[in-house]
Scaffold this motif. Structure first.
Motif, mmCIF file in Angstrom:
data_model
loop_
_atom_site.group_PDB
_atom_site.id
_atom_site.type_symbol
_atom_site.label_atom_id
_atom_site.label_comp_id
_atom_site.label_asym_id
_atom_site.label_seq_id
_atom_site.Cartn_x
_atom_site.Cartn_y
_atom_site.Cartn_z
ATOM 1 N N ILE A 27 0.848 -1.196 0.000
ATOM 2 C CA ILE A 27 0.000 0.000 0.000
ATOM 3 C C ILE A 27 0.882 1.243 0.000
ATOM 4 O O ILE A 27 1.770 1.386 0.836
ATOM 5 C CB ILE A 27 -0.916 0.002 1.233
ATOM 6 N N VAL A 28 0.634 2.105 -0.964
ATOM 7 C CA VAL A 28 1.370 3.370 -1.051
ATOM 8 C C VAL A 28 0.450 4.477 -0.568
ATOM 9 O O VAL A 28 -0.700 4.585 -1.004
ATOM 10 C CB VAL A 28 1.833 3.649 -2.502
ATOM 11 N N GLU A 29 0.966 5.287 0.348
ATOM 12 C CA GLU A 29 0.179 6.392 0.896
ATOM 13 C C GLU A 29 0.920 7.708 0.687
ATOM 14 O O GLU A 29 2.152 7.755 0.682
ATOM 15 C CB GLU A 29 -0.051 6.184 2.393
ATOM 16 N N LYS A 30 0.154 8.746 0.505
ATOM 17 C CA LYS A 30 0.706 10.105 0.424
ATOM 18 C C LYS A 30 -0.036 10.946 1.446
ATOM 19 O O LYS A 30 -1.257 11.065 1.391
ATOM 20 C CB LYS A 30 0.530 10.690 -0.980
ATOM 21 N N ASP A 31 0.721 11.444 2.399
ATOM 22 C CA ASP A 31 0.143 12.256 3.476
ATOM 23 C C ASP A 31 -0.972 11.504 4.203
ATOM 24 O O ASP A 31 -2.023 12.059 4.534
ATOM 25 C CB ASP A 31 -0.384 13.590 2.938
ATOM 26 N N GLY A 32 -0.759 10.188 4.413
ATOM 27 C CA GLY A 32 -1.719 9.378 5.154
ATOM 28 C C GLY A 32 -2.917 8.910 4.359
ATOM 29 O O GLY A 32 -3.804 8.258 4.902
ATOM 30 N N VAL A 33 -2.974 9.231 3.073
ATOM 31 C CA VAL A 33 -4.098 8.827 2.229
ATOM 32 C C VAL A 33 -3.598 7.792 1.222
ATOM 33 O O VAL A 33 -2.582 8.010 0.558
ATOM 34 C CB VAL A 33 -4.698 10.045 1.483
ATOM 35 N N GLU A 34 -4.317 6.682 1.115
ATOM 36 C CA GLU A 34 -3.911 5.636 0.177
ATOM 37 C C GLU A 34 -4.052 6.130 -1.262
ATOM 38 O O GLU A 34 -5.102 6.606 -1.665
ATOM 39 C CB GLU A 34 -4.773 4.390 0.383
ATOM 40 N N VAL A 35 -2.952 5.988 -2.033
ATOM 41 C CA VAL A 35 -2.980 6.395 -3.439
ATOM 42 C C VAL A 35 -2.731 5.216 -4.383
ATOM 43 O O VAL A 35 -2.840 5.353 -5.598
ATOM 44 C CB VAL A 35 -1.945 7.517 -3.725
ATOM 45 N N GLY A 36 -2.387 4.069 -3.834
ATOM 46 C CA GLY A 36 -2.165 2.904 -4.685
ATOM 47 C C GLY A 36 -2.040 1.637 -3.861
ATOM 48 O O GLY A 36 -1.663 1.671 -2.685
ATOM 49 N N ARG A 37 -2.376 0.500 -4.508
ATOM 50 C CA ARG A 37 -2.303 -0.791 -3.825
ATOM 51 C C ARG A 37 -2.048 -1.855 -4.884
ATOM 52 O O ARG A 37 -2.693 -1.880 -5.919
ATOM 53 C CB ARG A 37 -3.613 -1.064 -3.105
ATOM 54 N N THR A 38 -1.089 -2.748 -4.596
ATOM 55 C CA THR A 38 -0.833 -3.899 -5.455
ATOM 56 C C THR A 38 -0.803 -5.148 -4.579
ATOM 57 O O THR A 38 -0.548 -5.066 -3.377
ATOM 58 C CB THR A 38 0.497 -3.777 -6.220
ATOM 59 N N TYR A 39 -1.050 -6.308 -5.225
ATOM 60 C CA TYR A 39 -1.103 -7.563 -4.482
ATOM 61 C C TYR A 39 -0.069 -8.547 -5.016
ATOM 62 O O TYR A 39 0.243 -8.546 -6.206
ATOM 63 C CB TYR A 39 -2.491 -8.208 -4.600
ATOM 64 N N HIS A 40 0.408 -9.372 -4.119
ATOM 65 C CA HIS A 40 1.314 -10.461 -4.463
ATOM 66 C C HIS A 40 0.896 -11.664 -3.637
ATOM 67 O O HIS A 40 0.626 -11.541 -2.449
ATOM 68 C CB HIS A 40 2.761 -10.078 -4.130
ATOM 69 N N ARG A 41 0.823 -12.839 -4.271
ATOM 70 C CA ARG A 41 0.396 -14.046 -3.565
ATOM 71 C C ARG A 41 1.430 -15.138 -3.785
ATOM 72 O O ARG A 41 1.948 -15.301 -4.882
ATOM 73 C CB ARG A 41 -0.964 -14.497 -4.091
ATOM 74 N N HIS A 42 1.710 -15.901 -2.734
ATOM 75 C CA HIS A 42 2.596 -17.058 -2.854
ATOM 76 C C HIS A 42 2.193 -18.130 -1.855
ATOM 77 O O HIS A 42 1.478 -17.867 -0.905
ATOM 78 C CB HIS A 42 4.073 -16.658 -2.683
ATOM 79 N N VAL A 43 2.651 -19.359 -2.145
ATOM 80 C CA VAL A 43 2.274 -20.522 -1.332
ATOM 81 C C VAL A 43 3.526 -21.173 -0.776
ATOM 82 O O VAL A 43 4.543 -21.284 -1.461
ATOM 83 C CB VAL A 43 1.490 -21.548 -2.185
ATOM 84 N N LYS A 44 3.444 -21.612 0.461
ATOM 85 C CA LYS A 44 4.509 -22.384 1.108
ATOM 86 C C LYS A 44 3.936 -23.746 1.474
ATOM 87 O O LYS A 44 2.785 -23.861 1.894
ATOM 88 C CB LYS A 44 5.020 -21.687 2.373
ATOM 89 N N HIS A 45 4.762 -24.780 1.280
ATOM 90 C CA HIS A 45 4.346 -26.152 1.538
ATOM 91 C C HIS A 45 5.014 -26.656 2.812
ATOM 92 O O HIS A 45 6.092 -26.176 3.187
ATOM 93 C CB HIS A 45 4.716 -27.031 0.348
ATOM 94 N N PRO A 46 4.418 -27.640 3.486
ATOM 95 C CA PRO A 46 5.001 -28.152 4.733
ATOM 96 C C PRO A 46 6.469 -28.532 4.555
ATOM 97 O O PRO A 46 6.829 -29.243 3.626
ATOM 98 C CB PRO A 46 4.148 -29.385 5.036
ATOM 99 N N GLY A 47 7.303 -27.978 5.435
ATOM 100 C CA GLY A 47 8.731 -28.244 5.392
ATOM 101 C C GLY A 47 9.527 -27.213 4.618
ATOM 102 O O GLY A 47 10.764 -27.240 4.636
ATOM 103 N N ASP A 48 8.863 -26.284 3.919
ATOM 104 C CA ASP A 48 9.586 -25.239 3.182
ATOM 105 C C ASP A 48 10.341 -24.322 4.137
ATOM 106 O O ASP A 48 9.943 -24.143 5.290
ATOM 107 C CB ASP A 48 8.629 -24.384 2.345
#
Length: 96
Positions: A27-48
């Protein structure tokens, strides 16, 4: 007038082997106001390896990924491997 960036994490637990799926929002904010948001997703498996993951993700993995869970997941992975014939085994011709 300065830009700041913060992260939010959403962790999902996927049965039966407790795979951990993490969605991170940058989340990118300017003067406390959100101006942008991007998402990233990843998976971890047992033992990783959990090095570099957020503290919440590491804590969930430590609580759920017991030696028994990791062994069961590894056994499942082995059971899903295709059966291969050894190169030395000749194929028998049933017509002969």
């Amino acid at each position: 007038m300065a830009f700041t960036e913060r992260h939010e994490h959403k962790i999902e637990i996927i049965p039966p082997y407790f795979h951990l799926q993490c969605r991170r929002a940058d989340i990118v904010e300017k003067d406390g106001v959100e101006v942008g948001r991007t998402y990233h997703r990843h998976v971890k498996h047992p033992g990783d390896d959990m090095t570099g993951e957020c503290a919440e993700m590491q804590a969930v993995a430590a609580a759920l990924w017991t030696d028994e869970v990791i062994a069961a997941y590894q056994a499942f992975q082995v059971s899903q491997q295709p059966i291969r014939l050894a190169a030395e085994e000749p194929i028998q011709n049933p017509i002969e």
